[in-house]
Design an enzyme around this catalytic site. Structure first.
Site, mmCIF file in Angstrom:
data_model
loop_
_atom_site.group_PDB
_atom_site.id
_atom_site.type_symbol
_atom_site.label_atom_id
_atom_site.label_comp_id
_atom_site.label_asym_id
_atom_site.label_seq_id
_atom_site.Cartn_x
_atom_site.Cartn_y
_atom_site.Cartn_z
ATOM 1 N N ASN A 1 2.615 -8.029 10.410
ATOM 2 C CA ASN A 1 2.178 -7.534 9.095
ATOM 3 C C ASN A 1 3.029 -8.151 7.981
ATOM 4 O O ASN A 1 3.534 -7.462 7.093
ATOM 5 C CB ASN A 1 2.247 -6.011 9.043
ATOM 6 C CG ASN A 1 1.252 -5.421 8.048
ATOM 7 O OD1 ASN A 1 0.504 -6.153 7.396
ATOM 8 N ND2 ASN A 1 1.248 -4.118 7.912
ATOM 9 N N HIS B 1 0.375 4.365 4.408
ATOM 10 C CA HIS B 1 -0.404 4.403 5.642
ATOM 11 C C HIS B 1 -1.215 5.696 5.769
ATOM 12 O O HIS B 1 -2.295 5.695 6.372
ATOM 13 C CB HIS B 1 0.511 4.256 6.865
ATOM 14 C CG HIS B 1 0.865 2.835 7.178
ATOM 15 N ND1 HIS B 1 1.953 2.193 6.627
ATOM 16 C CD2 HIS B 1 0.273 1.923 7.993
ATOM 17 C CE1 HIS B 1 2.010 0.949 7.087
ATOM 18 N NE2 HIS B 1 1.004 0.758 7.910
#
Length: 465
Positions: free
Chosen positions: A316, A352
């Site tokens: 990521n 998130h």
């Protein structure tokens, strides 16, 4: 007609329909890129912006139906903020608050106790894009000498047009799963600058197909392995009845397989970016063209590094770089690097989602990285451990280190995947919170070992530093 067809396809593949729609949407980026290269490469910018806007909106409608209005609202509001508030701190704060609150409210009203593919998934990607846009526009009003080299690459000298913001936001290569990129890079793509052949579409077919092929391999690994190691097994009585070592090894194997869900999507999407030119990164020192500007995972490093920091650095990548550039480095005024790191991790946890599992995952990541840094510093400063690290025993040490590395990479992923307190507590209790015990004990042990294994002179020199 499309809905029954998708139902039949998802039944045939044995995958949920939203997941099938997502994969098809990422794959269709390749035909879109080919169309762009063949028919739109030399077109005026506004035509290219329209192409990207229409294609991105079509993907949004295909996956989320009428809920695409969420992204449209946030794009329009962000553009109005740029136009009406200008290059001000107020504009940055307003953008940050609005986009994050909108995303968090989306999480709140669509929350379930399992992972779902819904409109909030691409919206979290869009949130970073739009907040980053406000930072880059603000930086464009400063003198270049006041900006870091990184900030200079993203700084915007003028306010973008509405069509430009739409094309940037809905670009098919990054709308659904990323990668993150700046408006400046998008502008370079539209103007035809991101090519190894000036004035011509880039010779990026082969590197794009390599990423596509690698992405398919990763997707196959996940598709085959996920039913064998499902996360639902954690919550069964059968798992709890297994021996301790089996439960730990299951976490290791499950964690390894489950991450391929992200790796496959990112690598396939990277291939789309390479094919259209967005992934072009100039030439290296040997004059070889590089296509890694949109790499979100370095697969070889990800698979071979024995360090937790190495895995985080290779996974990521663009999101981590965004957080470092726009959160961590802009918190320098706190005068405390650890405080900046903690706040950055808290931001990523909230970005998130709202489940407690995200907080636990990122707090565990902070503990693991802290202990690893101390351990590596101990090895560097201790003559005995330094000799051991370069001795013929290192291959054995590497294997043991890699086992613990992947075991404790899977460990914090358990709450990340299970979300809610009752679920992850059940699993952690069944393995006696071994990860927490190991790293808290290691934190204390490293302090003691430093006194024993590091010469006093060296310890004093480190204090002076």
């Amino acid at each position: 007609m499309a809905a029954p067809l998708m139902e039949k396809l998802s039944d045939y593949l044995g995958s949920p329909e939203p997941a099938v729609r997502l994969i098809l949407s990422i794959l269709i980026g390749y035909p879109f890129a080919m169309i762009y290269r063949r028919y739109f490469f030399r077109q005026p910018p506004y035509i290219i912006h329209l192409l990207h806007t229409i294609s991105g909106l079509a993907l949004a409608a295909f996956n989320f139906g009428s809920q695409l209005y969420h992204s449209a609202v946030c794009v329009v509001v962000q553009f109005l903020m740029l136009r009406l508030m200008g290059r001000t701190v107020t504009a940055i704060l307003s953008s940050f608050v609005f986009q994050m609150v909108y995303l968090l409210l989306g999480y709140y009203y669509t929350a379930t106790d399992q992972y779902d593919i819904k409109w909030t998934m691409p919206h979290c990607v869009l949130t970073l894009k739009l907040v980053g846009l406000s930072f880059d526009y603000y930086d464009g009003g400063k003198e270049p000498s006041q900006l870091s080299a990184e900030q200079q690459k993203g700084a915007l000298s003028s306010v973008p047009s509405f069509l430009e913001v739409l094309g940037f936001s809905y670009f098919y290569g990054g709308f659904l799963v990323g990668p993150q990129f700046t408006l400046r890079r998008y502008q370079a793509l539209v103007s035809g600058e991101l090519t190894d052949c000036p004035g011509q579409p880039p010779n990026s077919g082969l590197p794009a197909m390599k990423r596509f092929s690698l992405g398919l391999v990763c997707l196959v690994i996940f598709t085959v392995g996920n039913p064998v190691f499902p996360e639902s097994y954690f919550l069964t009585d059968e798992y709890e009845a297994q021996p301790f070592w089996y439960r730990c090894v299951y976490i290791l194997l499950w964690g390894k397989i489950s991450l391929y869900k992200y790796v496959s999507c990112w690598v396939i999407a990277e291939g789309v970016c390479i094919l259209c030119g967005l992934g072009y990164n100039g030439k290296d020192q040997n004059g070889v063209d590089q296509w890694d500007a949109c790499a979100n995972v370095l697969v070889w490093k990800y698979e071979t590094t024995p360090y937790f920091a190495g895995t985080i650095a290779s996974f990521n990548i663009n999101t981590n770089a965004w957080a470092a550039r726009h959160v961590f480095k802009r918190l320098r005024f706190l005068g405390n690097k650890m405080a900046s790191q903690v706040l950055t991790l808290l931001f990523l946890a909230a970005w998130h989602g709202l489940h407690s599992g995200y907080i636990l995952c990122f707090s565990m990541e902070f503990l693991i990285i802290t202990v690893e840094r101390q351990a590596l510093a101990l090895v560097k400063d201790s003559p005995l451990l330094t000799r051991l690290s370069v001795s013929p025993l290192y291959p054995l040490i590497y294997c043991v280190q890699q086992f613990f590395h992947w075991l404790f990479m899977g460990y914090p992923l358990v709450p990340f995947a299970l979300f809610t307190y009752d679920k992850w507590l059940k699993v952690y209790s069944s393995i006696y919170f071994c990860g927490h015990v190991f790293f808290f004990a290691s934190y204390v042990l490293v302090i003691y070992l430093r006194k024993v294994l590091v010469p006093r002179k060296r310890r004093e020199e480190k204090k002076e530093e």
